[in-house]
Design an enzyme around this catalytic site. Structure first.
Site, short mmCIF file in Angstrom:
data_model
loop_
_atom_site.label_atom_id
_atom_site.label_comp_id
_atom_site.label_asym_id
_atom_site.label_seq_id
_atom_site.Cartn_x
_atom_site.Cartn_y
_atom_site.Cartn_z
N THR A 119 0.82 -1.20 0.00
CA THR A 119 0.00 0.00 0.00
C THR A 119 0.86 1.26 0.00
O THR A 119 1.99 1.24 0.50
CB THR A 119 -0.91 0.00 1.25
OG1 THR A 119 -1.52 1.27 1.39
CG2 THR A 119 -0.12 -0.28 2.52
N ASP A 120 0.28 2.35 -0.50
CA ASP A 120 0.99 3.64 -0.45
C ASP A 120 1.10 4.17 0.98
O ASP A 120 1.89 5.07 1.26
CB ASP A 120 0.30 4.67 -1.35
CG ASP A 120 -1.14 4.96 -0.99
OD1 ASP A 120 -1.69 4.31 -0.08
OD2 ASP A 120 -1.74 5.86 -1.63
N GLU A 121 0.31 3.60 1.90
CA GLU A 121 0.30 4.12 3.28
C GLU A 121 1.62 3.91 3.99
O GLU A 121 1.86 4.51 5.04
CB GLU A 121 -0.79 3.44 4.09
CG GLU A 121 -2.15 3.75 3.61
CD GLU A 121 -3.22 3.39 4.63
OE1 GLU A 121 -2.87 3.18 5.81
OE2 GLU A 121 -4.37 3.34 4.24
N TYR A 146 -1.83 -0.64 11.07
CA TYR A 146 -1.97 -1.30 9.77
C TYR A 146 -0.80 -0.94 8.85
O TYR A 146 -0.12 -1.84 8.32
CB TYR A 146 -3.31 -0.91 9.10
CG TYR A 146 -3.33 -1.18 7.61
CD1 TYR A 146 -3.27 -2.48 7.12
CD2 TYR A 146 -3.37 -0.13 6.69
CE1 TYR A 146 -3.26 -2.74 5.76
CE2 TYR A 146 -3.36 -0.37 5.33
CZ TYR A 146 -3.29 -1.68 4.86
OH TYR A 146 -3.28 -1.93 3.52
N LYS A 150 2.29 -3.29 7.27
CA LYS A 150 2.57 -3.45 5.82
C LYS A 150 4.00 -2.99 5.51
O LYS A 150 4.69 -3.60 4.68
CB LYS A 150 1.56 -2.65 4.99
CG LYS A 150 0.13 -3.17 5.06
CD LYS A 150 -0.05 -4.56 4.46
CE LYS A 150 0.12 -4.59 2.96
NZ LYS A 150 -0.25 -5.93 2.41
#
Ligand code: NAD
Ligand code: DAU
Length: 330
Positions: A119-121, A146, A150
């Site tokens: 993810t970009d997060e 979260y 990741k």
């Protein structure tokens, strides 16, 4: 070719399986999925080319056996919702970190090609005003349990490539939308609220920006990387779909024949990331990928139609989801 798809009964994974069946006649799929609250066998097509195995991606014995039968692995399985990670981080650590470790050890033993979906997060957030974008060189700065889990998983994959020569690629994608997305996420939550005659809920002032991409565009990019990606490389996936949450919710209301301002503001998410924006130029230039569904308004209209026509799919999730949000005050 036999592809092992972890988390293939979830939102993006199930759409990936559907795309694969439609466009890759030479590929059979094994789905490994724990069928948590977020996964459903009913998201998968009833097709002899798909085998669903209910199991835990952190269970070494199960993963070892399935990787041994596969020519490649696409690793989607994860706990994926920020609000849940703020409520109880523990399953995020087990599935996202131990699960990825377990997959890595199995592909290392068998010499199997792996694509890791991220993810970009992991990059944290960008200022609300400005035109900066995430690139593969942006430093990791995750904000929530979260995104931290990741980020840790991404680091494991890179370490296994460098230290053990594992054949892996990585991708970091922005916010997906489309059919089969759990009703806990922004877009399906608000569509199904409106269908239920309930006002949409916007966190804080609703100025936070997300870079929306249709799930089929994400999955087409994953196939480009499987086909032509360079081992060890990270590809950012995004379709220039920036919109703030107020705009997304107002557009949904308008498309559903309601007053665009008929939403409620609820308490903000703790640590809420301000803005995500992806620079996908490497993916476009190096692999020739282009999004096919870049018109967000048209994509939202189609997604509204899908939820209107598929109430038996989402209805069983709705009450429990809203009870959880009520407990969280959002
Ligand atoms: P999702 O929550 O809809 O689906 C996750 C799936 O993983 C579910 O089917 C669930 O049952 C399964 N799962 C959970 N724990 C498991 C375990 N221990 N063992 C086996 N299966 C397990 O998530 P999603 O939105 O489809 O996201 C899929 C992947 O894409 C995740 O890795 C996520 O981080 C990443 N991603 C999501 C987005 C997005 O906007 N949704 C964007 C970029 C990247
Ligand atoms: O950027 C990729 C990420 O996108 C993925 O890694 C995650 O798995 C996925 O869940 C998504 O994370 P977000 O936290 O951005 O998605 P979510 O749909 O939960 O929220 C989108 C935005 O809308 C966010 O700013 C919070 C806000 N929001 C969310 C809900 C559920 C609301 O304002 N109201 C809501 O009811």
């Amino acid at each position: 070719m036999r592809l092992l798809v972890t988390g293939g009964a979830g939102f993006i994974g199930a759409n990936f399986v559907r795309l694969t069946l439609a466009e890759r006649p030479d590929v059979d799929v094994t789905v490994l999925d724990l069928l948590t609250y977020a996964g459903s066998a009913s998201s998968l097509p009833d097709d002899a080319r798909v085998t669903l195995v209910k199991g835990d991606v952190a269970d070494a014995e199960t993963v070892e056996a399935l990787v041994g039968e596969a020519d490649a692995v696409v690793h989607f399985a994860a706990e994926s919702h920020n609000d849940n990670s703020l409520d109880d981080p523990s399953p995020f650590i087990r599935t996202n970190l131990v699960g990825t470790f377990t997959v890595l050890e199995a592909v290392r033993r068998h010499g199997t090609r792996l694509h890791h979906v991220s993810t970009d997060e992991v990059y944290g957030d960008l200022p609300l005003d400005g035109d900066q974008r995430f690139t593969r060189d942006t430093p990791y700065r995750p904000s929530s349990p979260y995104s931290a889990s990741k980020a840790g998983a991404d680091h494991l994959v890179r370490a296994w490539v460098r230290s053990f020569g594992v054949d892996a690629t990585l991708s970091n994608c922005s916010n997906n939308y489309g059919p089969y997305q759990h009703v806990e996420k922004l877009i399906p939550r608000q569509i199904t609220n409106v269908l239920d005659g309930v006002r949409p809920k916007v966190y804080g002032e609703g100025r936070n920006v997300r870079d929306w991409i249709h799930v089929d565009d994400h999955n087409a990019a994953v196939w480009s990387i499987l086909d032509r990606g360079r081992i060890g490389e990270t590809y950012l996936i995004g379709a220039d779909g920036e919109a703030d949450n107020r705009t997304v919710v107002s557009t949904i209301l308008e498309l559903m024949g309601q007053d665009p301002d008929a939403y409620d503001r609820v308490p903000d998410r703790p640590g809420h990331d301000l803005r995500y924006a992806i620079d996908a130029s490497r993916l476009r230039k190096e692999l020739g990928w282009e999004p096919r569904h870049a018109d967000l308004r048209a994509g939202l209209a189609a997604t509204i139609d899908w939820y209107r026509e598929n109430e038996p799919w989402w209805r069983p999730q709705k009450l429990e989801t809203e009870l959880r949000y009520r407990r969280l005050g959002r």
